[in-house]
Write an enzyme that holds these catalytic residues in place. Structure first.
Site, PDB file in Angstrom:
ATOM      1  N   LEU A  79      37.379  28.437  42.403  1.00 11.49           N
ATOM      2  CA  LEU A  79      37.928  29.311  43.422  1.00 11.49           C
ATOM      3  C   LEU A  79      38.798  30.369  42.754  1.00 11.49           C
ATOM      4  CD1 LEU A  79      39.070  26.728  46.146  1.00 11.49           C
ATOM      5  CD2 LEU A  79      36.963  28.071  46.111  1.00 11.49           C
ATOM      6  N   ASP A  80      38.822  31.570  43.317  1.00 12.00           N
ATOM      7  CA  ASP A  80      39.670  32.624  42.791  1.00 12.00           C
ATOM      8  C   ASP A  80      41.130  32.224  42.906  1.00 12.00           C
ATOM      9  OD1 ASP A  80      37.490  34.207  42.225  1.00 12.00           O
ATOM     10  OD2 ASP A  80      37.594  35.323  44.116  1.00 12.00           O
ATOM     11  N   ARG A  81      41.973  32.895  42.153  1.00 13.27           N
ATOM     12  CA  ARG A  81      43.401  32.567  42.098  1.00 13.27           C
ATOM     13  C   ARG A  81      44.036  32.537  43.483  1.00 13.27           C
ATOM     14  NH1 ARG A  81      48.321  35.399  41.854  1.00 13.27           N
ATOM     15  NH2 ARG A  81      49.915  34.397  40.563  1.00 13.27           N
ATOM     16  N   THR A  83      42.600  32.203  46.368  1.00 17.37           N
ATOM     17  CA  THR A  83      41.834  31.441  47.352  1.00 17.37           C
ATOM     18  C   THR A  83      42.293  29.986  47.389  1.00 17.37           C
ATOM     19  OG1 THR A  83      39.913  32.848  46.957  1.00 17.37           O
ATOM     20  CG2 THR A  83      39.524  30.769  48.091  1.00 17.37           C
ATOM     21  N   ARG A 190      33.568  38.645  48.261  1.00 15.78           N
ATOM     22  CA  ARG A 190      34.440  39.816  48.305  1.00 15.78           C
ATOM     23  C   ARG A 190      33.643  41.116  48.200  1.00 15.78           C
ATOM     24  NH1 ARG A 190      38.608  38.160  43.678  1.00 15.78           N
ATOM     25  NH2 ARG A 190      39.560  40.174  44.198  1.00 15.78           N
TER      26      ARG A 190
END
Length: 268
Positions: A79-81, A83, A190
């Site tokens: 997961l992105d930072r 998220t 995104r």
């Protein structure tokens, strides 16, 4: 993966909180895997040799006994930072291979909820648009920024609008969408949402000004980066409240999480 709840998002305008390392919660565990609830602002893997805490490094400490006895820490889904959500981690080589194969065969379903700008004209949308790193094809000051390009890797995402609402004195329009990626490309959701004209609220790279990201990686959140109090981003907690209402109505009520993961992997 299925989310049973989303915690209130930390405000990106509170520098002291956005730059600290949040903890994580264990929601399921077996001899072969562990599922953790990653909060926002926690990196999954190290990106710079700064020694900053990451989910991977914290799990290495947590599972030190297993590692000492031949185990390992293999993060299955990243997961992105910023998220938050569930992260599946294999605790041994056999489980890592099995989960890796399941990911390749798209047998592990992933769902995300996102707050986006505007009200889409569609109720559901399938975006089938290949992605590539932008710097390969056109100059880009952000190395990891992705773009839609015919020479890119296949990428497909299904979107469904869950709720539309207004916030602020100006009645700004926002929507909550459910995203179901059918592939797992970098920044896929995104980029696809931005391509539809509805970027995610607070997205530093694919939002209104990518220079915010360049400043952020140099300084972290600062008062200069914080938006004025009358902007929607400042009221992120209110938007997060809308998100929690949607998720509470979609709580999975079937088998316990550990049982669902084990049965999907063929262990139960």
């Amino acid at each position: 993966m299925f989310l049973s709840e989303i915690k209130g998002a930390l405000s990106a305008t509170e520098a002291s909180r956005a730059n600290e390392t949040p903890g994580f919660a264990i929601v399921a565990e077996s001899n072969d895997f562990i599922v953790v609830d990653k909060p926002p602002f926690l990196l999954v893997h190290p990106t710079k040799p700064t020694g900053a805490p990451t989910l991977w490094s914290e799990l290495k400490h947590l599972l030190a006994f297993e590692i000492a006895n031949g185990g390992q820490v293999s993060i299955v889904n990243r997961l992105d930072r910023e998220t938050s959500g569930l992260v599946l981690v294999a605790k041994n080589a056999a489980a890592a291979r099995r989960f890796g194969l399941m990911m390749q065969e798209q047998r592990i379903a992933k769902e995300y909820l996102a707050i986006i700008w505007g009200w889409p004209e569609w109720d559901s949308k399938l975006v089938d648009a290949p992605l590539a790193r932008q710097g390969i094809h056109t100059p880009s000051p952000i190395w990891l920024k992705q773009t839609i390009h015919p020479a890119g890797a296949p990428a497909c995402t299904e979107f469904t609008v869950e709720r539309q609402f207004r916030r602020g004195a100006a009645g700004d329009r926002f929507s909550i969408v459910r995203a179901r990626p059918q592939t797992g490309r970098t920044h896929q959701i995104r980029v696809h949402l931005a391509s539809l004209g509805h970027p995610i609220v607070g997205d530093k790279i694919y939002g209104p000004d990518e220079k915010l990201y360049l400043r952020f990686i140099e300084t972290g959140w600062t008062p200069e980066l914080a938006p004025p109090p009358d902007t929607p981003l400042f009221r992120w907690r209110v938007l997060a409240g809308e998100m929690r209402q949607v998720v509470s109505a979609a709580t999975v009520q079937s088998l316990p999480l550990a049982g669902r993961v084990a049965r999907s992997a063929g262990w139960g």
